[in-house]
Design an enzyme around this catalytic site. Sequence first.
Site, short mmCIF file in Angstrom:
data_model
loop_
_atom_site.label_atom_id
_atom_site.label_comp_id
_atom_site.label_asym_id
_atom_site.label_seq_id
_atom_site.Cartn_x
_atom_site.Cartn_y
_atom_site.Cartn_z
N LYS A 1 -8.86 5.38 30.90
CA LYS A 1 -9.52 4.53 29.90
C LYS A 1 -9.28 3.05 30.12
O LYS A 1 -10.02 2.23 29.57
CB LYS A 1 -9.12 4.96 28.49
CG LYS A 1 -9.79 6.27 28.11
CD LYS A 1 -9.78 6.53 26.62
CE LYS A 1 -10.52 7.84 26.33
NZ LYS A 1 -10.50 8.20 24.91
N ASP B 1 -7.29 22.24 25.88
CA ASP B 1 -7.63 22.26 27.30
C ASP B 1 -6.84 21.16 27.99
O ASP B 1 -6.21 20.32 27.35
CB ASP B 1 -9.14 22.10 27.51
CG ASP B 1 -9.69 20.84 26.84
OD1 ASP B 1 -9.01 19.80 26.85
OD2 ASP B 1 -10.82 20.88 26.31
N ASP C 1 -13.34 12.13 19.94
CA ASP C 1 -12.68 13.16 19.12
C ASP C 1 -11.44 12.62 18.44
O ASP C 1 -10.63 11.93 19.05
CB ASP C 1 -12.29 14.35 20.01
CG ASP C 1 -13.49 15.19 20.40
OD1 ASP C 1 -13.78 16.17 19.71
OD2 ASP C 1 -14.14 14.84 21.41
N THR D 1 -15.07 7.82 25.93
CA THR D 1 -14.67 9.19 25.62
C THR D 1 -14.35 9.97 26.89
O THR D 1 -14.89 9.67 27.96
CB THR D 1 -15.79 9.91 24.83
OG1 THR D 1 -15.46 11.29 24.68
CG2 THR D 1 -17.13 9.81 25.55
N ASP E 1 -12.31 5.76 21.00
CA ASP E 1 -12.27 7.13 21.49
C ASP E 1 -13.26 7.94 20.65
O ASP E 1 -13.78 7.46 19.64
CB ASP E 1 -10.84 7.66 21.33
CG ASP E 1 -10.70 9.10 21.78
OD1 ASP E 1 -11.38 9.49 22.74
OD2 ASP E 1 -9.93 9.84 21.15
N LYS F 1 0.81 -1.21 0.00
CA LYS F 1 0.00 0.00 0.00
C LYS F 1 0.85 1.27 0.00
O LYS F 1 0.51 2.25 -0.66
CB LYS F 1 -0.92 0.02 1.24
CG LYS F 1 -1.96 -1.08 1.26
CD LYS F 1 -2.75 -1.08 2.56
CE LYS F 1 -3.52 0.20 2.76
NZ LYS F 1 -4.34 0.17 4.01
N ASP G 1 -11.91 16.74 15.81
CA ASP G 1 -11.85 17.35 17.13
C ASP G 1 -12.84 18.50 17.23
O ASP G 1 -12.83 19.44 16.43
CB ASP G 1 -10.43 17.85 17.39
CG ASP G 1 -10.21 18.24 18.84
OD1 ASP G 1 -10.98 17.76 19.70
OD2 ASP G 1 -9.28 19.02 19.11
#
EC number: 3.1.3.99
Length: 446
Positions: free
Chosen positions: A373, A365, A153, A187, A151, A112, A159
């Site tokens: 997680k 932030d 974002d 999340t 997850d 690839k 995002d």
Amino acid sequence: MTTRYRVEYALKTHRRDQFIEWVKGLLAVPFVLYSQPTGVFGDGPSVTQMAEEAHRRYAEIMRDVELMIDDHISRQQDDSMFPSKLRMLIPTAGPFFTRLPLEAAFKYQDRKRYISSRRFVAPSFNDVRQILNSAQSMAVTNGSLQLATFDGDVTLYDDGFNLEPTSPVIPRLLDLLRKNIKIGIVTAAGYTSADRYYERLHGLLDAIAESTDLDPVQKQSIIIMGGEANYLFEYSPSSPCKLAPVPRTQWLTPEMASWSDADITRLLDVAENALRDCVNNLNLPAMIMRKDRAVGIIPKTPGTRIARESLEETVLVVQRILELSSLGSSEERPTKHRPSSPPIPPSVASQSRRVPFCAFNGGNDVFVDIGDKSWGVTVCQQWFGSKENGGAIRGENTLHVGDQFLSAGSNDFKARSVGTTAWIASPAETVELLDELADMMQKKLS
């Protein structure tokens, strides 16, 4: 010496993955030996011969690394007191839940990406990351993939955006449900109400509700774990938001239930003070946001950008202060682990009385969440496993897909301790990974 240590470790090591960097270094040797940057593209036979020789050497190296991982896994399973060769070379090497067919994965990616044909650009970090993703996809499809966690974002959507009905990732997720693979969206977004998660995920939830080829059991095979590991929502077709909150008493693990509210409050108080000091010391255009299970800093005004270096500094400062306190634990993995046994979140092994936390850089932030997680994925494993067979879905039957796997300021990193992982860099890569998984599953069936 102190200054050099700070530069080399505090500002650089946390931005690297030592295993990927090590593999990249191994591949750099045949690139230097066999690439022909002085040639011209018209020199067909010479370039072809170069590519063939480079391909052979790259494949041999990946095969050697594959065998080293096999040895590492065998020592994990035997609880050997002697470290594997891989562990001696890379002390941060964590548990492996499956074999990794790296040679086959390299050949797949070389078809690839034409890695062997390059003469000026050596095998890169991203090349190795994609090879590892393909190897992990091959491994979980050779076994039995039962749970895929994601997850939000940068993984399912860009995002700060939402999962819209036109997103190409939605039909791929529906395909997983059709194959009876459970889905958990784990999340950092710490909303306490279902409507906020519906706002972010409405495209997927509406598609599930409107699907005519998913049976009721398959539609119930998706849950949302918010705030890393703090708020659980299950699919509810009768709710306007298609989601219903699940009381903590129904899903907290015994270890999570042992975290006292008083300790959580004290930990967040320490984190808030540390964040406030960072805002003052770095003169950040940010304000404190306190939640019941998290605390963080966000821009004072919408559209304001905070420098990446300032965010990283804040994460490292807060994490260090909490680690030195008597309250918090941010251990990355258990001291002992059998990949064939139900996964054990990292803080259980050594500091079960301390409250686990995750300090992470959200892009613009910084937040400190209770848990991380590894706990969020563990809850997904136990939630679905208890409904199927009364146990927990094992790590080798779990795949977590996320974009943040660097060792500091990244909240997907901890998931490595409880299941297999795939490291993507955009929603487009998630689509590509899911197509790869579907193709491999189809080949296995045929």
